[in-house]
Every structure is written in C-alpha cells, then in structure tokens.
Design a protein around this motif. Sequence first.
Motif, PDB file in Angstrom:
ATOM      1  N   ASP A 168       0.845  -1.187   0.000  1.00 44.67           N
ATOM      2  CA  ASP A 168       0.000   0.000   0.000  1.00 44.67           C
ATOM      3  C   ASP A 168       0.880   1.237   0.000  1.00 44.67           C
ATOM      4  OD1 ASP A 168       0.076   1.068   3.142  1.00 44.67           O
ATOM      5  OD2 ASP A 168       0.281  -1.111   2.977  1.00 44.67           O
ATOM      6  N   SER A 169       0.474   2.226  -0.771  1.00 44.70           N
ATOM      7  CA  SER A 169       1.160   3.522  -0.806  1.00 44.70           C
ATOM      8  C   SER A 169       2.640   3.349  -1.166  1.00 44.70           C
ATOM      9  CB  SER A 169       0.969   4.228   0.547  1.00 44.70           C
ATOM     10  OG  SER A 169       1.345   5.574   0.489  1.00 44.70           O
ATOM     11  N   PHE A 208      -1.989  -1.137  -4.032  1.00 43.23           N
ATOM     12  CA  PHE A 208      -3.004  -0.175  -3.599  1.00 43.23           C
ATOM     13  C   PHE A 208      -2.383   1.210  -3.415  1.00 43.23           C
ATOM     14  CE2 PHE A 208      -5.348  -3.987  -2.382  1.00 43.23           C
ATOM     15  CZ  PHE A 208      -6.669  -3.627  -2.624  1.00 43.23           C
ATOM     16  N   CYS A 209      -2.954   2.182  -4.133  1.00 39.25           N
ATOM     17  CA  CYS A 209      -2.699   3.599  -3.851  1.00 39.25           C
ATOM     18  C   CYS A 209      -1.217   3.961  -3.875  1.00 39.25           C
ATOM     19  CB  CYS A 209      -3.290   3.980  -2.492  1.00 39.25           C
ATOM     20  SG  CYS A 209      -4.995   3.447  -2.229  1.00 39.25           S
ATOM     21  N   SER A 266      -5.485  -0.848  -7.467  1.00 36.94           N
ATOM     22  CA  SER A 266      -6.682  -0.145  -7.010  1.00 36.94           C
ATOM     23  C   SER A 266      -6.310   1.162  -6.330  1.00 36.94           C
ATOM     24  CB  SER A 266      -7.475  -1.025  -6.034  1.00 36.94           C
ATOM     25  OG  SER A 266      -8.656  -0.366  -5.606  1.00 36.94           O
ATOM     26  N   CYS A 267      -7.263   2.088  -6.352  1.00 35.33           N
ATOM     27  CA  CYS A 267      -7.073   3.382  -5.689  1.00 35.33           C
ATOM     28  C   CYS A 267      -8.439   4.022  -5.488  1.00 35.33           C
ATOM     29  CB  CYS A 267      -6.187   4.285  -6.553  1.00 35.33           C
ATOM     30  SG  CYS A 267      -5.557   5.762  -5.710  1.00 35.33           S
ATOM     31  N   ASP A 271      -8.420   9.870  -3.672  1.00 37.35           N
ATOM     32  CA  ASP A 271      -7.014   9.776  -3.305  1.00 37.35           C
ATOM     33  C   ASP A 271      -6.223  10.804  -4.110  1.00 37.35           C
ATOM     34  OD1 ASP A 271      -4.261   8.978  -3.096  1.00 37.35           O
ATOM     35  OD2 ASP A 271      -4.924   6.975  -2.533  1.00 37.35           O
ATOM     36  N   LEU A 274      -4.225   9.448  -7.122  1.00 33.77           N
ATOM     37  CA  LEU A 274      -4.915   8.619  -8.110  1.00 33.77           C
ATOM     38  C   LEU A 274      -4.216   8.638  -9.471  1.00 33.77           C
ATOM     39  CD1 LEU A 274      -7.330   6.901  -9.051  1.00 33.77           C
ATOM     40  CD2 LEU A 274      -8.624   9.038  -9.365  1.00 33.77           C
ATOM     41  N   THR A 277      -1.850   5.759 -10.086  1.00 34.22           N
ATOM     42  CA  THR A 277      -2.495   4.490 -10.422  1.00 34.22           C
ATOM     43  C   THR A 277      -2.954   4.484 -11.876  1.00 34.22           C
ATOM     44  OG1 THR A 277      -3.184   3.974  -8.157  1.00 34.22           O
ATOM     45  CG2 THR A 277      -4.519   3.054  -9.935  1.00 34.22           C
ATOM     46  N   THR A 293      -8.379  -4.250 -12.259  1.00 36.02           N
ATOM     47  CA  THR A 293      -8.436  -2.980 -11.542  1.00 36.02           C
ATOM     48  C   THR A 293      -9.699  -2.900 -10.681  1.00 36.02           C
ATOM     49  OG1 THR A 293      -9.628  -1.811 -13.295  1.00 36.02           O
ATOM     50  CG2 THR A 293      -7.210  -1.831 -13.423  1.00 36.02           C
ATOM     51  N   HIS A 306      -7.048   8.035   0.551  1.00 37.63           N
ATOM     52  CA  HIS A 306      -5.835   7.235   0.482  1.00 37.63           C
ATOM     53  C   HIS A 306      -5.948   5.999   1.372  1.00 37.63           C
ATOM     54  CE1 HIS A 306      -1.724   6.614  -0.647  1.00 37.63           C
ATOM     55  NE2 HIS A 306      -1.305   6.610   0.596  1.00 37.63           N
ATOM     56  N   ASN A 307      -5.574   4.851   0.808  1.00 38.31           N
ATOM     57  CA  ASN A 307      -5.613   3.572   1.525  1.00 38.31           C
ATOM     58  C   ASN A 307      -7.009   3.248   2.062  1.00 38.31           C
ATOM     59  OD1 ASN A 307      -3.012   2.651   1.090  1.00 38.31           O
ATOM     60  ND2 ASN A 307      -2.177   3.608   2.932  1.00 38.31           N
TER      61      ASN A 307
END
Length: 332
Positions: A168-169, A208-209, A266-267, A271, A274, A277, A293, A306-307
């Motif tokens: 993530d992130s 993710f994100c 994914s996002c 966010d 975005l 992504t 996606t 976010h997240n």
Amino acid sequence: MRRLGLVVGWLLGLLAAGLVGFGVAAYLSPKPASVVIRRRFDRNGAERLTATAPFVPGHVVSTLDIPYRDGDPDARLDVHRSTTPGVALPTIVWVHGGAWLSGSKDLIANYLRVIAGGGCTVVGVGYSISPRATYPTQALQLLDALVYLTEHADELGVDAQRLVLAGDSAGAQISAQVAGMVASPPYAASIGAHPRISLDQIAGTVLFCGAFDMSLARGLRGRNRLFVDSVMRSFTGTLDYLDDPRFSGISVVEHLTADFPPTFVSCGNADPGLGHTLSLIATLERFGVAHETLLFDADHVPPLGHNYQFRLGADAGQEALAAIQRFVERLP
C-alpha cells in the motif's frame, strides 16, 4: 493593558522565531519535516490497527519478527497463516506504506491476518525508513526478504513458486519496483541490484494507492508540492530527485516491460495520488500485461481517500478484500 500587549507581542515573537527556526532546520535537514509527517501517519496507523482488530479470524496464527537479513535490525518479517505449518500456501508478501518515512508491519498486522483468514500465507515485511535509510535500501531489503522466504519456505508454510508481491502507498511502489527489477535485468542493474529469485516465482502483484510515476510531481503546486518535496527529500536525500538519474528507478512506469507479472491495482476516487495508479494502468495496457483494476466513479459517495482498503467496516473496504482474494485464487 500595555503589559498585556507586551506579553502578546512577546509570545508572537517567540512563535515567529520558532517557525523561522523550523523552516531553517527543514531547509538544512529533512529530519524536522519527516518527524512531523511520521507522527501523523503513525497515529493514523495505530487507529487503523485497532479498527481492523474485530475482523481478525480466530483461526489465524502468526509468527512475528523473524530476522531475514544478517546484521540488519530493521529487517524483520511476520508470517500469518490460517493453517499449521507444513502445507505450502499461496503467499502474499505485503510491504507497508507510510511515505517511506513512517509506518511498520506491526501497524497493518491485523489487516494481513484478515487476508490470511481467506486461506493463504501473508508475510508482512519490515524495512528501514527514511531519512535514516535512503533509496534504494528498501528495495534491496525486500529482495533479500524474498530470498529468505524461498530458503525457508517449508518451515514457514510459504509457496515460493506462488509469491504475490503486494503493498500500500509507498509499499506498493517498493513491491512494484522489485517485481519490475526481477522481470527486467537492466532495471535491476540500474540501481546495482542482483535479484536472487526468478521471475517464475512471482505469480502476481497487488498494488493499492501507490506512487509509480514521479513525473506527476512536476505539476504540483503549493502545499501538495511542499509535502511531496519533503517526503522525497527524506527518501532520496536531495530536492533534485526529479532530475538526478540516480532516482529514475523510483518511477516504475519508466521501466516496466511486457514481462511484468499479472497485476491487481486499485485506488480510491478521492485519493490525491490517483494519477499514479492511472499512469500505471495505462502503462500495463501499453505493454499488454495482464491486469485487473478496482476503481470508483469520480462522484462515489462517500469519497474514498488514500488507503481506503483498510477500512473494513465500509463497503468499499470489503469489496477490495474480496477482490484481492479472487485475484490470488485465479493466479496459476
């Protein structure tokens, strides 16, 4: 009244001096800004850990703080499983986020236990945060973690031929970069890395994100640019991160090839990252990389920040969790 005015003026003077001092310190070193950001992010992480606790299945067992790199106190990993050791399960190797300068595997441990409850092994990887350790330390640590998991697969219940790199992130960036380096020897060579696992071990990635296209920072202004500059200075040690060739590898989209593993990305619709992504998805499509996606309409209510996936009490969080499980189940 005159005395009150003097006191107020004195206090304002102290505040101004403090702000100037902080600004000077931030200019001279990335540490002041990183400390402020870290505290806020880690506080959010602690709240997330508590919020995900009620969703953890009772049958998940965890082995914590396993050292995976000799002489590196930050190199620890956790293994979460829904069965007893001895049976190799598809293995998700998850790298935590936190702008490369905060977070920990501990703060997302409950979320990883929830995923493990679906019938796979989930590994949470710890790594060195910045500015104490700068790029590309984190990617090199993950490469070593994958070697450790391969060498100790039987005892940990890991299927070393079905590894799914996830994150993530900032963790999504690290995982995507490592997958890209295993798929592309020139990419690995560009940062002096020598992957010791093979591409056929990586069944896929779950992202993710993440931050995948640093060129997008050029269009930022005001507080958003200040935040990104602060984070990247901590991560790279310089404000010249966009033009210094030593850091081109951070932008995964610039090095992705057709050999990149199948990917789930994914996002959230709200966010601020975005665009990263969307840039990754466009690059995957251009190279013909198999991908799935999970995106949301621009007017999705509630807005997903976010997240968003960590919020298991929300419909979108549950949708993301189910999507992860379906993606992993379909991988060969």
